[in-house]
Design an enzyme around this catalytic site. Structure first.
Site, PDB file in Angstrom:
ATOM      1  N   ASP A   1       0.807  -1.221   0.000  1.00  0.00           N
ATOM      2  CA  ASP A   1       0.000   0.000   0.000  1.00  0.00           C
ATOM      3  C   ASP A   1       0.839   1.270   0.000  1.00  0.00           C
ATOM      4  O   ASP A   1       0.340   2.351   0.293  1.00  0.00           O
ATOM      5  CB  ASP A   1      -0.939   0.008   1.220  1.00  0.00           C
ATOM      6  CG  ASP A   1      -0.175  -0.099   2.535  1.00  0.00           C
ATOM      7  OD1 ASP A   1       1.075  -0.164   2.509  1.00  0.00           O
ATOM      8  OD2 ASP A   1      -0.830  -0.121   3.595  1.00  0.00           O
TER       9      ASP A   1
ATOM     10  N   CYS B   1       4.783  -0.230   2.794  1.00  0.00           N
ATOM     11  CA  CYS B   1       5.287  -1.580   3.103  1.00  0.00           C
ATOM     12  C   CYS B   1       6.611  -1.566   3.859  1.00  0.00           C
ATOM     13  O   CYS B   1       6.813  -2.386   4.768  1.00  0.00           O
ATOM     14  CB  CYS B   1       5.392  -2.410   1.835  1.00  0.00           C
ATOM     15  SG  CYS B   1       6.470  -1.699   0.563  1.00  0.00           S
TER      16      CYS B   1
ATOM     17  N   HIS C   1       8.746  -3.964  -3.606  1.00  0.00           N
ATOM     18  CA  HIS C   1       7.959  -4.193  -2.393  1.00  0.00           C
ATOM     19  C   HIS C   1       8.873  -4.712  -1.289  1.00  0.00           C
ATOM     20  O   HIS C   1       9.885  -5.372  -1.556  1.00  0.00           O
ATOM     21  CB  HIS C   1       6.861  -5.221  -2.686  1.00  0.00           C
ATOM     22  CG  HIS C   1       6.017  -5.575  -1.495  1.00  0.00           C
ATOM     23  ND1 HIS C   1       5.202  -4.660  -0.866  1.00  0.00           N
ATOM     24  CD2 HIS C   1       5.874  -6.747  -0.814  1.00  0.00           C
ATOM     25  CE1 HIS C   1       4.589  -5.263   0.145  1.00  0.00           C
ATOM     26  NE2 HIS C   1       4.988  -6.518   0.198  1.00  0.00           N
TER      27      HIS C   1
END
Length: 289
Positions: free
Chosen positions: A150, A153, A269
């Site tokens: 989102d 992370c 990520h």
């Protein structure tokens, strides 16, 4: 008839509302990806096209299902159209307009095929990356712990490994404050990721403000600040490069993050880690004391 018309109107209003909500979501996605990051923006635009196509298909299916449920309603509409004066009908599209529409349809089809091929390519990279990370973490008796993708992370992965309670908002605020107080330590490493050109001091301070105000991605600058704030090393494990340890001058047990290049459709990520199994050697997850 009135019930079917009312239901049709409600469906159209819902479709319009869903389209507005999707556009707001798309705008948020665009705002979260820096314009300088061409790779992320390319993937983001592919995701936007997919979301719009999925919604268009969903709405079309709902309209078709409604028409099947209320065929009489369509008959009355057809009759009303037949009674209309032909002079009031919209003009037929010209030959040039039809050619433009066909070219546009072919272009959309090509773009969809390109998007599908790129998604398959990305899935292959993702699988390879996950297998490598699983082996690296397994040697440390660890496994990945999924963190929501989102924009927060990196901070959530740090938060997950702290023994004390702290919010993501607090971590972001403290990171920005530390970087603003130590501009000279960070500014030499603050540059355009595409060209390598250095940014100005004002650009850097604006960047720090965005850390607090938005769900901007965190990277090595923010990790460096967090290692100083927490006075703890932070180890970043990645699939295709050696692990990076930030804050090696500190002696506490490091926090461990997993950096994934292909994990998410929007780009890079960070995940956290957890013990591979209860009671295993080294089974306690990294914690800050």
């Amino acid at each position: 008839m009135e019930d079917s018309q009312s239901e049709h109107q409600r469906m159209i209003r819902r479709h319009n509302r869903e389209k507005k909500e999707l556009q707001a979501r798309i705008q948020s996605m665009k705002n979260s990806v820096p314009r300088s990051d061409k790779k992320r923006r390319k993937q983001m635009l592919l995701d936007v096209a997919r979301l719009e196509a999925e919604m268009e298909q969903k709405h079309q299916q709902e309209l078709e299902k409604f028409q099947e449920s209320f065929p009489g309603n369509l008959d009355s509409v057809t009759e009303d159209l037949a009674k209309m004066d032909l002079e009031n009908q919209p003009p037929r599209p010209s030959r040039a307009q039809r050619r433009r529409e066909r070219r546009a349809a072919l272009a959309r089809e090509r773009q969809e095929r390109i998007a599908e091929a790129e998604m398959e390519h990305l899935a292959s990279f993702r699988k390879d990356e996950e297998e490598k990370l699983r082996a690296i973490l397994g040697a440390k008796n660890l496994e990945m712990k999924d963190i929501p993708a989102d924009g927060h992370c990196m901070y959530r992965a740090i938060q997950d490994q702290l023994v004390f309670s702290v919010t993501v908002e607090s971590l972001r605020r403290r990171t920005a404050e530390y970087m603003q107080k130590h501009v000279d330590d960070f500014l030499p490493f603050f540059s355009d990721p595409e060209t390598g050109d250095s940014y100005s001091r004002d650009d850097f301070l604006s960047y720090c403000d965005d850390i607090v105000r938005s769900a901007s991605w965190g990277g090595q600058l923010e990790l460096r600040a967090l290692s100083h704030i927490l006075q703890t090393p932070i180890e970043v494990i990645q699939a295709n490069s050696p692990a990076v340890v930030i804050g090696e001058e500190y002696t506490k047990r490091p926090l461990i993050l997993v950096y994934m290049r292909y994990a998410c459709s929007l780009g890079e990520h960070y995940n956290s880690v957890k013990p591979l199994e209860a009671g295993a050697v080294g089974g306690a997850p990294p914690r800050l004391f």
